[in-house]
Design a protein around this motif. Structure first.
Motif, PDB file in Angstrom:
ATOM      1  N   TYR A 139       0.812  -1.217   0.000  1.00 53.54           N
ATOM      2  CA  TYR A 139       0.000   0.000   0.000  1.00 53.54           C
ATOM      3  C   TYR A 139       0.846   1.269   0.000  1.00 53.54           C
ATOM      4  O   TYR A 139       0.355   2.343   0.308  1.00 53.54           O
ATOM      5  CB  TYR A 139      -0.909   0.004   1.242  1.00 53.54           C
ATOM      6  N   SER A 144      -4.583   4.720  -2.970  1.00 50.73           N
ATOM      7  CA  SER A 144      -5.686   5.658  -2.756  1.00 50.73           C
ATOM      8  C   SER A 144      -6.394   5.989  -4.061  1.00 50.73           C
ATOM      9  O   SER A 144      -7.588   6.294  -4.069  1.00 50.73           O
ATOM     10  CB  SER A 144      -5.178   6.940  -2.105  1.00 50.73           C
ATOM     11  N   GLY A 182      -8.346   0.301   8.991  1.00 56.32           N
ATOM     12  CA  GLY A 182      -8.123   0.215   7.551  1.00 56.32           C
ATOM     13  C   GLY A 182      -9.038   1.195   6.839  1.00 56.32           C
ATOM     14  O   GLY A 182      -9.787   0.843   5.937  1.00 56.32           O
ATOM     15  N   CYS A 183      -8.965   2.453   7.236  1.00 58.09           N
ATOM     16  CA  CYS A 183      -9.951   3.461   6.816  1.00 58.09           C
ATOM     17  C   CYS A 183      -9.768   3.935   5.384  1.00 58.09           C
ATOM     18  O   CYS A 183     -10.640   4.632   4.846  1.00 58.09           O
ATOM     19  CB  CYS A 183      -9.928   4.655   7.758  1.00 58.09           C
ATOM     20  N   GLY A 184      -8.633   3.604   4.745  1.00 54.67           N
ATOM     21  CA  GLY A 184      -8.420   4.038   3.371  1.00 54.67           C
ATOM     22  C   GLY A 184      -8.497   5.549   3.236  1.00 54.67           C
ATOM     23  O   GLY A 184      -7.958   6.298   4.045  1.00 54.67           O
ATOM     24  N   ASP A 203      -4.742   3.581   9.016  1.00 57.40           N
ATOM     25  CA  ASP A 203      -4.478   2.885   7.757  1.00 57.40           C
ATOM     26  C   ASP A 203      -2.975   2.846   7.489  1.00 57.40           C
ATOM     27  O   ASP A 203      -2.222   3.697   7.986  1.00 57.40           O
ATOM     28  CB  ASP A 203      -5.187   3.595   6.595  1.00 57.40           C
ATOM     29  N   SER A 205      -1.663   3.062   4.406  1.00 60.63           N
ATOM     30  CA  SER A 205      -1.347   3.806   3.192  1.00 60.63           C
ATOM     31  C   SER A 205      -1.239   5.295   3.512  1.00 60.63           C
ATOM     32  O   SER A 205      -2.247   5.938   3.805  1.00 60.63           O
ATOM     33  CB  SER A 205      -2.433   3.583   2.135  1.00 60.63           C
ATOM     34  N   SER A 208      -3.412   7.570   1.319  1.00 59.85           N
ATOM     35  CA  SER A 208      -4.834   7.433   1.627  1.00 59.85           C
ATOM     36  C   SER A 208      -5.206   8.240   2.868  1.00 59.85           C
ATOM     37  O   SER A 208      -6.245   8.909   2.903  1.00 59.85           O
ATOM     38  CB  SER A 208      -5.194   5.954   1.850  1.00 59.85           C
ATOM     39  N   VAL A 209      -4.359   8.176   3.898  1.00 64.69           N
ATOM     40  CA  VAL A 209      -4.616   8.930   5.124  1.00 64.69           C
ATOM     41  C   VAL A 209      -4.625  10.425   4.836  1.00 64.69           C
ATOM     42  O   VAL A 209      -5.469  11.178   5.362  1.00 64.69           O
ATOM     43  CB  VAL A 209      -3.573   8.569   6.202  1.00 64.69           C
ATOM     44  N   HIS A 223      -1.907   7.432  10.197  1.00 61.13           N
ATOM     45  CA  HIS A 223      -1.099   6.450   9.483  1.00 61.13           C
ATOM     46  C   HIS A 223      -0.363   5.582  10.492  1.00 61.13           C
ATOM     47  O   HIS A 223       0.249   6.090  11.434  1.00 61.13           O
ATOM     48  CB  HIS A 223      -0.087   7.152   8.576  1.00 61.13           C
ATOM     49  N   VAL A 245     -11.331  -5.248   4.835  1.00 61.34           N
ATOM     50  CA  VAL A 245      -9.981  -5.197   5.410  1.00 61.34           C
ATOM     51  C   VAL A 245      -9.514  -6.573   5.874  1.00 61.34           C
ATOM     52  O   VAL A 245      -8.332  -6.895   5.772  1.00 61.34           O
ATOM     53  CB  VAL A 245      -9.945  -4.208   6.598  1.00 61.34           C
TER      54      VAL A 245
END
Length: 378
Positions: A139, A144, A182-184, A203, A205, A208-209, A223, A245
């Motif tokens: 990731y 994202s 794992g909120c993406g 998360d 990534s 993504s955060v 993160h 997730v």
């Protein structure tokens, strides 16, 4: 020399096979099932679900079971991988079943891995698997973009439908503490804000955060791992969610034990993941939609209770999945066809997605389990 069909039409081997299967189905069943969404046709076409169950039984009967040493000797090991035993029951023997492969897309390399079945408990998992300390490699960049593209609109619909399937548990935030593990890119955290939750996300990534925090006003995404964030490590969460997730976790027992400790008394954990009992898996094998690049482990209503029991949860309820368009009412099916779909899903696998609500303790069952088919985990 005449060019092959794929050269003349531009079809890949996979799309050519899919077209051939559709043509065969049209011949076998006619056009009366064309209005049924593709993923649900297997449940409503007469006799097909029985044929797929037989197909699966024959596969298991014909697939050899080998020792882990024998399996190691013939399977290559990637740089970030390790060989593992079954995380649910500890069985070391392997029953190799599938080798999913993905094409090269958008400048990214093609991928492939091996999926085995535990001959003792039936758990499906990738082996070799990704080493936990290298999980972030999957990731590190670009993920994202996938989470916020065409994928996003369908995700928001699926959040709503899954929440509705479990009644009032997530209908009103009422300032309750919520963790999206794992909120993406924060799509669900955005909804949690609207519902009034005191919401947090975590998360692996970093991009993504960053995107999540750009779209959030009250909730916050972090993160890293939960224990690295004081606001999350303190626990006391009333709700923890894992949206697609669970299949990404290389050490699920460790992760779920940690999540159980983060729950407050009376807390619940909501899981949405691909369903390893799906008739679509049994029909399509390595081409099943649940075998994606970053998926590591595959659960069903038969194996998930073991994970929850071993990590301290008191009960679990499963909600059947009939398909997003079916549940949203956008697929116009005759009532007779809807009833057939519901009966088939109830009698077989629960649908292509697995939806579960885990209860931290008896207090949670008493508070949120009313009207749900709660299975005690003693």
């Amino acid at each position: 020399m005449m060019p092959c069909i794929r050269e003349r039409t531009g079809l890949t081997r996979g799309s050519a096979m899919a077209s051939a299967k559709r043509a065969i189905a049209r011949i076998a069943y006619g056009s009366r099932f064309d209005r049924v969404p593709w993923g649900q046709r297997i449940y409503v076409r007469p006799g097909e679900r029985y044929a797929r169950e037989i197909q699966w039984s024959l596969l298991l009967r014909r697939s050899p079971i080998v020792s882990l040493d024998a399996y190691r000797s013939r399977v290559p090991l990637g740089e970030i991988e390790e060989f593992i035993t079954c995380h649910m029951c500890g069985e070391s023997r392997q029953q190799p079943l599938f080798t999913p492969t993905g094409p090269q897309q958008d400048g990214q390399e093609s991928w492939t891995y091996r999926v085995v079945r535990c001959p003792s408990c039936g758990f499906l998992y990738r082996n070799p698997n990704v080493r936990p300390e290298r999980l972030g490699d999957l990731y590190a960049s670009g993920y994202s973009g996938f989470l916020t593209g065409d994928y996003a609109a369908g995700r928001r619909l699926r959040y709503r439908l899954t929440m509705d399937a479990f009644g009032q548990v997530l209908a009103d935030g009422a300032k309750r503490r919520l963790l999206d593990f794992g909120c993406g890119a924060g799509l669900f955290l955005e909804l949690a804000e609207e519902l009034g939750f005191d919401a947090y996300g975590v998360d692996l990534s970093p991009d993504s955060v960053e995107q999540a925090n750009a779209r959030l006003s009250a909730a916050t995404a972090y993160h890293g791992a939960p224990e690295d964030v004081p606001e999350i490590a303190a626990g006391g969460f009333d709700v923890i969610t894992l949206w697609s997730v669970l299949a990404h976790l290389p050490r699920p027992l460790d992760d779920f034990a940690r999540l159980r400790r983060l729950l407050a008394p009376g807390g619940v954990l909501l899981v949405l993941t691909v369903n390893a009992r799906s008739l679509l898996l049994k029909a399509h094998g390595a081409a099943w939609s649940g075998f994606t690049k970053n998926h590591l482990m595959f659960y069903s209503s038969l194996t998930m209770p073991t994970l929850l029991r071993r990590t301290g949860f008191a009960g679990v309820a499963f909600a059947p999945f009939y398909g997003d368009t079916i549940e949203a009412g956008t697929a116009e099916l005759p009532e007779r066809m809807r009833q057939r779909l519901r009966r088939a899903v109830a009698a077989t696998d629960g649908g292509n997605m697995l939806r579960a609500l885990a209860f931290a303790d008896d207090e949670a069952i008493a508070r949120w389990g009313t009207g749900l088919p709660v299975r005690a985990l003693t």
